[in-house]
Design a protein around this motif. Sequence first.
Motif, short mmCIF file in Angstrom:
data_model
loop_
_atom_site.label_atom_id
_atom_site.label_comp_id
_atom_site.label_asym_id
_atom_site.label_seq_id
_atom_site.Cartn_x
_atom_site.Cartn_y
_atom_site.Cartn_z
N GLU A 80 14.23 67.26 41.38
CA GLU A 80 13.17 68.27 41.56
C GLU A 80 12.22 67.93 42.70
OE1 GLU A 80 12.90 69.63 36.85
OE2 GLU A 80 11.19 68.64 37.81
N LYS A 81 11.87 66.68 42.82
CA LYS A 81 10.84 66.28 43.79
C LYS A 81 11.37 66.22 45.21
CE LYS A 81 7.51 65.25 40.74
NZ LYS A 81 6.19 65.91 40.69
N ASN A 82 12.66 65.98 45.33
CA ASN A 82 13.27 65.88 46.66
C ASN A 82 12.56 64.86 47.55
OD1 ASN A 82 15.35 66.63 48.38
ND2 ASN A 82 14.12 68.19 49.43
N LYS A 83 12.16 63.75 46.92
CA LYS A 83 11.54 62.64 47.64
C LYS A 83 12.30 61.37 47.27
CE LYS A 83 6.77 64.43 47.49
NZ LYS A 83 5.40 64.14 46.97
N PRO A 84 12.30 60.35 48.15
CA PRO A 84 12.96 59.09 47.79
C PRO A 84 12.24 58.39 46.64
CG PRO A 84 11.81 58.91 49.90
CD PRO A 84 11.76 60.34 49.52
N PHE A 85 13.01 57.63 45.90
CA PHE A 85 12.49 56.91 44.73
C PHE A 85 11.29 56.04 45.11
CE2 PHE A 85 14.42 55.01 40.57
CZ PHE A 85 13.18 55.09 39.95
N SER A 86 11.39 55.35 46.26
CA SER A 86 10.31 54.45 46.68
C SER A 86 9.00 55.21 46.88
CB SER A 86 10.70 53.71 47.97
OG SER A 86 10.92 54.64 49.02
N LYS A 87 9.08 56.42 47.39
CA LYS A 87 7.89 57.25 47.61
C LYS A 87 7.29 57.69 46.27
CE LYS A 87 5.08 59.98 49.98
NZ LYS A 87 3.96 59.43 50.77
N LEU A 88 8.14 58.14 45.35
CA LEU A 88 7.66 58.57 44.04
C LEU A 88 7.02 57.41 43.28
CD1 LEU A 88 10.65 60.82 42.96
CD2 LEU A 88 8.38 61.58 43.65
N LYS A 89 7.62 56.26 43.42
CA LYS A 89 7.09 55.05 42.76
C LYS A 89 5.69 54.74 43.25
CE LYS A 89 8.49 51.11 44.43
NZ LYS A 89 9.37 49.98 44.84
N GLU A 90 5.48 54.82 44.54
CA GLU A 90 4.16 54.51 45.10
C GLU A 90 3.11 55.54 44.70
OE1 GLU A 90 3.15 51.71 46.63
OE2 GLU A 90 5.17 51.03 46.07
N GLU A 91 3.54 56.78 44.50
CA GLU A 91 2.59 57.83 44.13
C GLU A 91 1.96 57.62 42.77
OE1 GLU A 91 4.56 61.52 46.73
OE2 GLU A 91 4.69 61.54 44.53
N VAL A 92 2.66 56.89 41.88
CA VAL A 92 2.09 56.65 40.54
C VAL A 92 1.55 55.22 40.40
CG1 VAL A 92 3.54 58.38 39.42
CG2 VAL A 92 4.36 56.02 39.58
N LYS A 93 1.60 54.46 41.46
CA LYS A 93 1.14 53.07 41.40
C LYS A 93 -0.34 52.99 41.76
CE LYS A 93 1.96 48.43 43.24
NZ LYS A 93 2.79 47.60 44.14
N THR A 94 -1.14 52.48 40.85
CA THR A 94 -2.56 52.28 41.12
C THR A 94 -2.98 50.82 40.95
OG1 THR A 94 -3.05 52.90 38.84
CG2 THR A 94 -3.25 54.61 40.50
N ALA A 95 -2.10 50.02 40.33
CA ALA A 95 -2.43 48.62 40.05
C ALA A 95 -1.27 47.71 40.45
CB ALA A 95 -2.75 48.44 38.57
N HIS A 96 -1.61 46.47 40.73
CA HIS A 96 -0.61 45.45 41.08
C HIS A 96 -0.36 44.55 39.87
CE1 HIS A 96 -0.94 46.41 45.40
NE2 HIS A 96 -2.21 46.64 45.10
N GLU A 97 0.89 44.14 39.68
CA GLU A 97 1.27 43.31 38.53
C GLU A 97 1.85 41.98 39.01
OE1 GLU A 97 2.47 47.29 35.91
OE2 GLU A 97 4.02 45.84 36.45
#
Length: 466
Positions: free
Chosen positions: A362-379
């Motif tokens: 649905e998003k038609n975006k690469p996985f790496s881009k989608l992952k960064e869009e929901v990342k707000t914290a570092h682990e």
Amino acid sequence: MINPNIFKSYDIRGLWPKDINEKNIDQIAKAIASFLIKNLQKEKLTLVLGRDMRFSSPIIFERIKKVFLSYGTTIYDLGLVPTPTVYFSIFRFNADFGIQISASHNPKEYNGIKIAVKDGKKLIKVGKNTGMNEIKERALNNNFIKAKSSFSGQVIEVWDAVDFEIEAAFSDLKINNLKKLKLIVDPANAMGILYFNKLKEKLPLKIEMINDYLDGSFPAHQADPLQFDLWQDLQKKVVEKKADLGIMIDGDADRIFFVDEKGKIVPATLTTSLILEKIFALKPKSKVLIDIRYILNVKNQVKKLGGILSISPVGHALITKQLNEEKAVFAGESSGHYYFEEIGGGESSIRVVLLILQILSEKNKPFSKLKEEVKTAHESGEINFIREENVSPKEILEKVAKNFTDGEISWLDGLSVSYDRLRFNIRASNTEPLLRLNVEGFDKKEVEEKTKKLINLLLSLGLKKH
């Protein structure tokens, strides 16, 4: 003589044939049967029975089947199936309970028995707080309810268990219009192969599997998704083949991790954060759970999507229990377990795969881009420390806590200390003599500095890095 240590927090597990063998498996099976007959208050039970591909699994499977038939049990024989298929099939057949023969991600020398009981629409996993101690006592002391000679059970062979499970997942999640994505999958010669063989038949996906035949010797590598160094071939192949994503799945297929198109492993909390959009679209304003280790990324996404978040201790049996008690619809665990209310709070890795494929389509975006869009914290990633078995984890954690009295302290599962922009959790493993450290925060440098400080503190208290 049965080794009492095989009765674990979440299942029965040990070395074959040292701990679990042809001499004691009947005792163990009779102990399980006696526990269930007493606690379910039923003389004639219905059982869903499955197994993995380990070399000892067919032996254990047949012996358990024979014992339960002597108790008059109706057995739905699923044969070779992933663990989530057993959980799903308990509800499909309205069975009293299910047993899966598997040692999950453990090396080839191990085997085990997972037990789950149906309670209405809920699944109760038998562990140390839900009956394992009684099973242990019965097995060690030959304290069995005697099978009645007038009883005779029956076996019903089931050939479509995985197909039926996948069809239900498509229907429940409203999966449709998936694009012709390219996947590289490493099931590590284990039970996840069954899922992806079915997806190959059903979907217009380009699925390439490595280590794609069932082999109980695990010839390529151990099927443990948390040992990230074992999955380097998968990461390289995703990049080389220009795939949209990679998938790594554990031995009994109840845990799953993803690799983005750049070959980077996606932390489980980011997978949870991504699929929450679909969870809340199907069930608006519902409650979801996340375990205590890492919460910041998921917390932000839940708030953004208008859901309710609850924090759980670590451990699949405990999370299933809390999900049911709090009427949550989903739970994500940082070890790669994902839980759904439709399966009584049991895990379903195939549902997570389908949700990720739907989002990518649905998003038609690469996985790496989608992952960064929901990342707000570092682990930090989990860091393990060995403790002497005679050293109390509580004593160590209390000493650590004295150094952080300026933070907000929680003892939900181990020690958690929270500040405005950073938090950490240190907890004892439920299965090994280890303490596990996890640190997260909004600033990468602060996370790295706090992690170093905590490592040095734990080392100064006599622990050793694992």
